[in-house]
Every structure is written in structure tokens, then in C-alpha cells.
Design an enzyme around this catalytic site. Structure first.
Site: not given
Ligand code: NAD
Ligand code: TYD
Length: 349
Positions: A126, A154
Site C-alpha cells: 500500500d 515497488k
Molecule cells: P523480508 O525482508 O523479510 O524478506 C525478503 C526476502 O527476499 C529475504 O528472504 C531475502 O533474503 C530475499 N532477497 C532479498 N534480495 C534478494 C535478491 N536480490 N535475490 C533473491 N532473494 C532476495 O521481507 P518481507 O516482509 O517478507 O516482504 C516480502 C515482500 O512483501 C516484499 O516484496 C515486500 O515489498 C512485500 N510487502 C511487505 C509488507 C510488510 O509489511 N512486510 C507489506 C506489503 C508488501
């Protein structure tokens, strides 16, 4: 269905992998993850030996590796979580954010275009809508107005995915979820950071006046929404995934302190985040009406489960709080506020 999941060792990705392995015995998953600071294979310990699961250690920006994976695995769908996911880190060091979030998404979309894929889920946020004045709520046609390097990257990746649908027919779908919380979240984000600091009687650093509003969704509700979109969503569409639980940061922090029986004197107001969005608010009427999804876990229950998980998993916490975490913590918080920095140093972290 053969899934290629990226970033499946992170917080939300690992919850999604665990959900799919538990509930879809006819699906198989290849998890491509670089294991950056927030990627942790311990999050997947419960399913690591499952015959339908395979881990590949690698970077989504590595086009050769990604193309080889598409050739070998011929995935039916991609669920793309891999990202640099934290706003504060994106402010301190924007470059890796653009590399992974934009270039990584491009590399995956190119591979999907070349090799063909049945669905490409771009897991987004969001935050791309930017700060929203009350009482408005963003629907999927709301203009993009990102404020941080993270949310700008994003937004760019979302537009690229939609362009690949229009131009090349890649069946991409963009999902935009609100703030997630739950077990296994890296303790840099608000809720796990406040729980773990409160457990250790350390100061709880609230940015600015703490009256910024976020909409909270329990991670498993988000993952169920993603599975629903994967199975029944329409290519080329955007689906908002809201938790319908809007709270100020201060209210969230107070609830955590109350649950743990800790005093409010632990709250420390610190210098605000630059470019800090005041309020996020989305309507998820579309996914509810079209696909019948709605969140099931209320905040009180989800928060209690989350707090209990951090209390019971101190080993996990100690292992993720490596030297890298301590360096980040010092950089983000000591620079922000001299008084807090002094407290952080006094307590030896
Ligand atoms: P996180 O940081 O816990 O996990 C990210 C993962 O991506 C990790 O396992 C990391 O090792 C991997 N990663 C990072 N760079 C990489 C690369 N170059 N190649 C391969 N792997 C790579 O993040 P999260 O909170 O689990 O978020 C996951 C997704 O959800 C993201 O795209 C984020 O934008 C989206 N998102 C998160 C939230 C939130 O509240 N956390 C809300 C909405 C959307
Ligand atoms: P965060 O969990 O970083 O998610 P996002 O910035 O993606 O919404 O932060 C949630 C809110 O909590 C945000 O308004 C910033 C605020 N915040 C603090 O006040 N103190 C902190 O130490 C952190 C990490 C966040």
C-alpha cells in the site's frame, strides 16, 4: 502446479511457502532466495525436507541463473516476494533497493516473457499510494505517490509488471498489501522491534509524535489472499489486500507494553523518519467482491500469537541479531537521537 517463489526465506515468503506446502499437496515449490540479512532458512525448518520443496540459493538479479531455473523447472507460476523490504534501510542505503526491487523484477519478468508462465504475482504494498488524507481510502485506481526509496522502487516494479502484461501478454497480477505482522518477522519493523525491546526492557523508539496511521494485517491472512489471487485472480489486474485494522503507531506500542506488563515510560520519542508517510489506508472491496477473500485474524488475537512466538523463540531472535543487525541498529537509532543512542550504548547492544 509448479511454483517459483522468490524471497521465500523472508518473513512473508516463508509463511506463504509453509501455507502452500500444508494446504496444496499437488503443488511443488522452488524457492530462489539470496539469503540477505532478512532471509533465514530457519523460517522454513518445518518443511525443508518436504519432497515438494526445493531451495536454490541465488540472486533474482542474476539473469543467467534465473533463465536456467526457468529452463529446468518450467514453472507454471512465479510468486515474487524477493525485495529489500525496509523503509529505514532504503533511506540509509538506497542502492541495493533499486537493484533488487527494480532490476530483480525486470530479470524475472524477462524470463517469464521468454519462457512463458501461467501467472506472475508481483507482491507489492500500500506504500506505493503514499500518504492519504482521512477519511479517503485508496482503491486500485488511486494515483501512485510513493515517498521513500523503498516505495518508489515497488511502484516502479508494479508498473513494469503491468507493462509486461500489456506489451508482451505476461500474465502478471499486482497485489498490494498493508503492513504485515506475525511470527518470524525480522526485528527491524515496528511490531517485532517493539516486542523484543519491551521484552528486554530497552527503550521503544517512536518516530515523531507516533500518530502516524498504519493498517495491520496478520501475515497468514495476506498469504491466503496471495494464494487466492494466484488461483483465481485475473491477469493484468491489481488487488489491494487490507487488514481493516487502522491504528496509530503509539496505540500499537501501548498495546504491546500492556500485553507484556511493561511501563509506558519505556516509550522514547525520537527524531522522525524523513519523508514519513502520515497515513496509509486502502479499500480491499475488489478482492472481497471478486474473489471472496477477507481477513480472518483480528488484531488482538494476531498480536497475542505474535508476542507469544517471540517469547518462545529467543534462540531465533539471538541468531538473527548478528553483528549486521547491531550495526544497522546503531546507525539507524544512534544517529537519529543522541539520548536514545546513549541508552542503546549503555545497555551494550
Ligand atoms: P523480508 O525482508 O523479510 O524478506 C525478503 C526476502 O527476499 C529475504 O528472504 C531475502 O533474503 C530475499 N532477497 C532479498 N534480495 C534478494 C535478491 N536480490 N535475490 C533473491 N532473494 C532476495 O521481507 P518481507 O516482509 O517478507 O516482504 C516480502 C515482500 O512483501 C516484499 O516484496 C515486500 O515489498 C512485500 N510487502 C511487505 C509488507 C510488510 O509489511 N512486510 C507489506 C506489503 C508488501
Ligand atoms: P515499519 O514497520 O518500518 O513499516 P512501514 O514503514 O513500511 O510502514 O514502520 C511502521 C510504522 O512505525 C511507521 O510509521 C514507522 C514507525 N516506526 C517507529 O515509530 N519506530 C521504529 O523504530 C520503527 C521501525 C518504525
Amino acid at each position: 502446479m509448479k511454483l517459483l517463489v522468490t524471497g521465500g526465506a523472508g518473513f512473508i515468503g516463508s509463511a506463504f511457502v509453509r501455507l502452500v506446502i500444508a494446504e496444496r499437496p499437488d503443488y511443488s515449490i522452488t524457492n530462489l532466495d539470496k539469503l540477505s540479512y532478512s532471509g533465514n532458512l530457519e523460517n522454513l525448518a518445518s518443511i525443508q525436507h518436504h519432497p515438494n520443496y526445493r531451495f536454490v540459493h541465488g540472486d533474482v538479479c542474476d539473469a543467467q541463473l534465473v533463465n536456467e531455473l526457468f529452463e529446468q523447472e518450467r514453472p507454471d507460476a512465479v510468486v515474487h516476494f524477493a525485495a529489500e523490504s525496509h523503509v529505514d534501510r532504503s533511506i540509509l542505503s538506497p542502492e541495493p533497493v533499486f537493484e533488487t526491487n527494480l532490476r530483480g523484477t525486470f530479470v524475472l519478468l524477462e524470463a517469464a516473457r521468454r519462457h512463458g508462465v501461467g501467472r506472475f504475482i508481483q507482491v507489492s504494498t500500500d506504500e506505493v499510494y503514499g500518504s492519504i488524507e482521512p477519511p479517503a481510502e485508496a482503491d486500485e485506481s488511486w494515483p501512485l505517490n510513493p515517498s521513500s526509496p523503498y516505495s518508489a522502487s515497488k511502484a516502479g516494479a508494479d508498473l513494469l509488471a503491468l507493462a509486461y502484461f500489456r506489451t508482451y501478454g505476461v500474465p502478471a497480477i499486482v497485489t498490494r498489501s498493508s503492513n504485515n505482522y506475525g511470527p518470524f518477522q525480522f526485528p527491524e519493523k515496528l511490531i517485532p522491534l517493539m516486542i523484543t525491546n519491551a521484552l528486554e526492557q530497552r527503550p521503544l523508539p517512536v518516530y515523531g509524535d507516533g500518530l502516524q496511521v498504519r493498517d495491520w494485517i496478520y501475515v497468514d491472512d495476506h498469504c491466503r489472499a496471495l494464494l487466492t489471487v494466484l488461483e483465481r485472480g485475473r491477469p493484468g489486474e491489481i488487488y489491494n489486500i487490507a487488514g481493516n485494522c487502522s491504528l496509530t503507531n503509539l496505540e500499537v506500542v501501548r498495546r504491546i507494553l500492556r500485553s507484556l506488563g511493561r511501563p509506558e515510560s519505556l516509550i522514547q520519542f525520537v527524531t522522525d523518519r524523513p519523508g514519513h508517510d502520515r497515513r496509509y489506508a486502502m479499500s480491499s472491496a475488489k478482492i472481497q467482491a471478486e474473489l471472496g477473500w477477507k481477513p480472518l485474524v483480528d488484531f488482538e488475537t494476531g498480536l497475542a500469537t505474535t508476542i507469544r512466538w517471540y517469547q518462545e523463540n529467543t534462540g531465533w531472535l539471538e541468531r538473527v541479531r548478528t553483528g549486521e543487525y547491531r550495526q544497522y541498529y546503531a546507525r539507524n537509532y544512534e544517529q537519529r537521537d543522541a539520548e536514545l543512542g546513549r541508552l542503546v550504548r549503555l545497555r551494550g547492544r
